[in-house]
Write a protein that holds these residues in place. Structure first.
Motif, PDB file in Angstrom:
ATOM      1  N   CYS A 310       0.824  -1.205   0.000  1.00  0.00           N
ATOM      2  CA  CYS A 310       0.000   0.000   0.000  1.00  0.00           C
ATOM      3  C   CYS A 310       0.856   1.252   0.000  1.00  0.00           C
ATOM      4  CB  CYS A 310      -0.976  -0.022   1.174  1.00  0.00           C
ATOM      5  SG  CYS A 310      -0.274   0.494   2.746  1.00  0.00           S
ATOM      6  N   ARG A 312       1.284   3.393   2.308  1.00  0.00           N
ATOM      7  CA  ARG A 312       2.054   3.557   3.542  1.00  0.00           C
ATOM      8  C   ARG A 312       3.286   2.647   3.576  1.00  0.00           C
ATOM      9  NH1 ARG A 312      -0.555   6.603   7.426  1.00  0.00           N
ATOM     10  NH2 ARG A 312      -2.771   6.933   7.071  1.00  0.00           N
ATOM     11  N   CYS A 313       3.280   1.595   2.750  1.00  0.00           N
ATOM     12  CA  CYS A 313       4.471   0.736   2.669  1.00  0.00           C
ATOM     13  C   CYS A 313       5.640   1.538   2.099  1.00  0.00           C
ATOM     14  CB  CYS A 313       4.214  -0.462   1.754  1.00  0.00           C
ATOM     15  SG  CYS A 313       3.109  -1.703   2.431  1.00  0.00           S
ATOM     16  N   CYS A 384       4.883  -1.888   7.792  1.00  0.00           N
ATOM     17  CA  CYS A 384       3.904  -0.902   7.334  1.00  0.00           C
ATOM     18  C   CYS A 384       2.925  -0.543   8.446  1.00  0.00           C
ATOM     19  CB  CYS A 384       3.127  -1.451   6.148  1.00  0.00           C
ATOM     20  SG  CYS A 384       1.822  -0.342   5.595  1.00  0.00           S
ATOM     21  N   CYS A 388      -2.400  -2.984   5.485  1.00  0.00           N
ATOM     22  CA  CYS A 388      -2.198  -3.933   4.404  1.00  0.00           C
ATOM     23  C   CYS A 388      -1.711  -5.269   4.930  1.00  0.00           C
ATOM     24  CB  CYS A 388      -1.239  -3.376   3.369  1.00  0.00           C
ATOM     25  SG  CYS A 388       0.418  -3.148   3.973  1.00  0.00           S
TER      26      CYS A 388
HETATM   27 ZN   LIG Z   1       1.237  -1.050   3.574  1.00  0.00          ZN
END
Ligand SMILES: [Zn+2]
Length: 496
Positions: A310, A312-313, A384, A388
């Motif tokens: 995602c 944010r990863c 993360c 996810c």
């Molecule tokens: Zn993520």
């Protein structure tokens, strides 16, 4: 009693007027909108109304409350019909009581106009000769002179009538109707996506026009969501457009994304992109996210429906907009967001039509000065902060972290980004293969010889027949400094 509601049954006008009476109200105004027997010279037999009720009721209540307050009225009420109506049926009823007639008339008039312009309600007219398509109520005036023709698209063997039908049944939410969003919306409406929800809380500004061709000079000052829906309804009247002139947040995301096939992020700041990313994760639907900076753009498809990596990863929580700037500060040439928006629309069509080459766990970088395009791997980050990593719930049932055993379905481990290592002997593997793919095969003996290269930053899950050998192997690797190595509890035998 709610100030606004829908009714699938005939509207009881007398029953509605009664409760609005008050000793302090000297004026009462009511309005009945009825189904006419003709429209633009064609004979109307009946019509149908359909509403996006979850959104329309809240907005309708706001409309009535605002009008009552603004005009000093006492009480207001509005009911809109849904379903099939015959000629002469009451389609919408508004009643307002107020101290004097002037306030009652003014508030009643304002409610009628706002309901017509702001609520996501569609109308389909049945004529004596043919039927109209579904149109937003505001645009029901002119019957189409021709039918929107998708033949140049459905001629593709990968599309065909089946693909075209799939697009007609799809619901895509577009967040942001600016430089990216205008192009996404135009292409998706052209492709025949059955329902497009347009979310934007901004109004059209004159400085938007050079890169946002859904808007005309005359739209300056109007809410973008509504102006875009109006323009698109002229372009392809057969589709449903739901304008939502509100700021996207978690609550709105939950309401709009439920049941949608994809969300497209066309916002211009990281805070909003994280909101879209998170809402897609919760709804379990793909998010197509793009951003532009001067002559460059980035595209990422977050496959929340497939446990993909995602936003944010790749970007830490602390990512601030000042870091990259947006069009307001940095300036932009119109074709740059246009191209990125078209790439977003293309990815949406690829995933809806299941075409090859879809982006997943990748970043597409586009340099429009040098005409360079690169696909970079953007794998899941085990650390993360987003949602996810979906094993959270499964891991909660696992032994404490000091242990190495993890009890979860293998498929969930794969989806969560674990690298699976099958440590059984080749004969065992051949006899009973793992129910997942992509695993590495490394018999225990070789592993103990140090043959397994453990890459830092990735979680590993070792698998054997009953979880005994894998437990020992995980402890062996942990003792050598590899903290993120786990053993599948109970082994393959516990998976069925
Ligand atoms: Zn993520």
């Amino acid at each position: 009693m709610s100030a606004f509601s829908f009714s699938a049954a005939p509207i009881d006008t007398a029953g509605l007027a009664g409760p609005l009476a008050s000793p302090a109200a000297g004026g009462f105004a009511a309005f009945e909108g009825r189904v006419r027997d003709q429209n633009e010279g064609r004979t109307v037999r009946s019509l149908e109304y359909e509403a996006f009720e979850a959104l329309a009721v809240a907005e309708g209540e706001r409309i009535v409350a605002d009008a009552v307050r603004r005009h000093g009225a006492t009480l207001g009420r509005c009911v809109h019909r849904t379903g099939r109506l015959a000629v002469g049926d009451v389609a919408v009823w508004v009643g307002v009581s107020a101290p004097h007639r002037a306030e009652a008339f003014a508030a009643c008039r304002e409610i009628i106009d706002a309901v017509k312009h702001r609520l996501p309600i569609w109308k389909k007219e049945h004529y004596a000769d043919a039927d109209s398509g579904w149109v937003n109520c505001e645009h029901a005036a002119h019957p189409a002179v021709a039918e929107f023709d998708y033949s140049r698209q459905s001629a593709l063997p990968e599309v065909g009538t089946t693909g075209q039908r799939r697009l007609a049944e799809a619901h895509v939410v577009v967040v942001g109707a600016g430089g990216l969003g205008c192009h996404v919306l135009a292409s998706l409406a052209g492709a025949g996506i059955g329902r497009l929800t347009i979310v934007d809380h901004d109004r059209v500004e004159a400085s938007n026009l050079h890169r946002q061709p859904l808007y005309a000079i005359a739209d300056v000052g109007r809410p973008k969501a509504e102006a875009a829906a109006r323009r698109l309804a002229d372009y392809n009247p057969g589709l449903r457009y739901v304008p939502v002139a509100r700021r996207f947040d978690a609550e709105l995301g939950a309401a709009l994304l439920a049941g949608a096939n994809a969300v497209v992020d066309c916002t211009d700041n990281f805070a909003a992109k994280f909101l879209v990313n998170d809402a897609a994760q919760r709804a379990g639907i793909p998010a197509v996210i793009a951003s532009v900076y001067q002559y460059e753009g980035q595209l990422q498809v977050v496959r929340a429906d497939r446990g993909g990596s995602c936003l944010r990863c790749q970007w830490p929580e602390a990512t601030r907009d000042g870091l990259v700037g947006n069009c307001v500060e940095a300036g932009v040439l119109g074709p740059v967001p246009a191209i990125l928006g078209q790439l977003q629309a293309l990815e949406v069509l690829k995933l809806l039509l299941d075409l090859p080459g879809q982006l997943q766990d990748e970043l597409l970088l586009v340099d429009l000065l040098e005409h360079g395009q690169r696909r970079l791997a953007a794998p899941r980050n085990p650390a993360c902060a987003g949602r996810c990593v979906r094993v959270d719930a499964a891991a909660a049932h696992a032994p404490p972290a000091t242990d190495v055993d993890l009890r979860l379905p293998l498929a969930a481990a794969v989806a969560a980004g674990y690298r699976i290592v099958d440590i059984r002997e080749p004969m065992e593997c051949a006899f009973e293969p793992l129910p997942v793919s992509g695993q590495q095969s490394m018999p225990l003996g070789r592993l103990l010889d140090g043959a397994l290269a453990v890459e830092a930053g990735h979680p590993y899950l070792l698998v054997c027949a009953h979880g005994v050998r894998s437990h020992a192997a995980a402890e062996f690797l942990r003792a050598r400094g590899h903290a993120n190595v786990w053993s599948l509890a109970g082994g393959l035998a516990a998976q069925s």
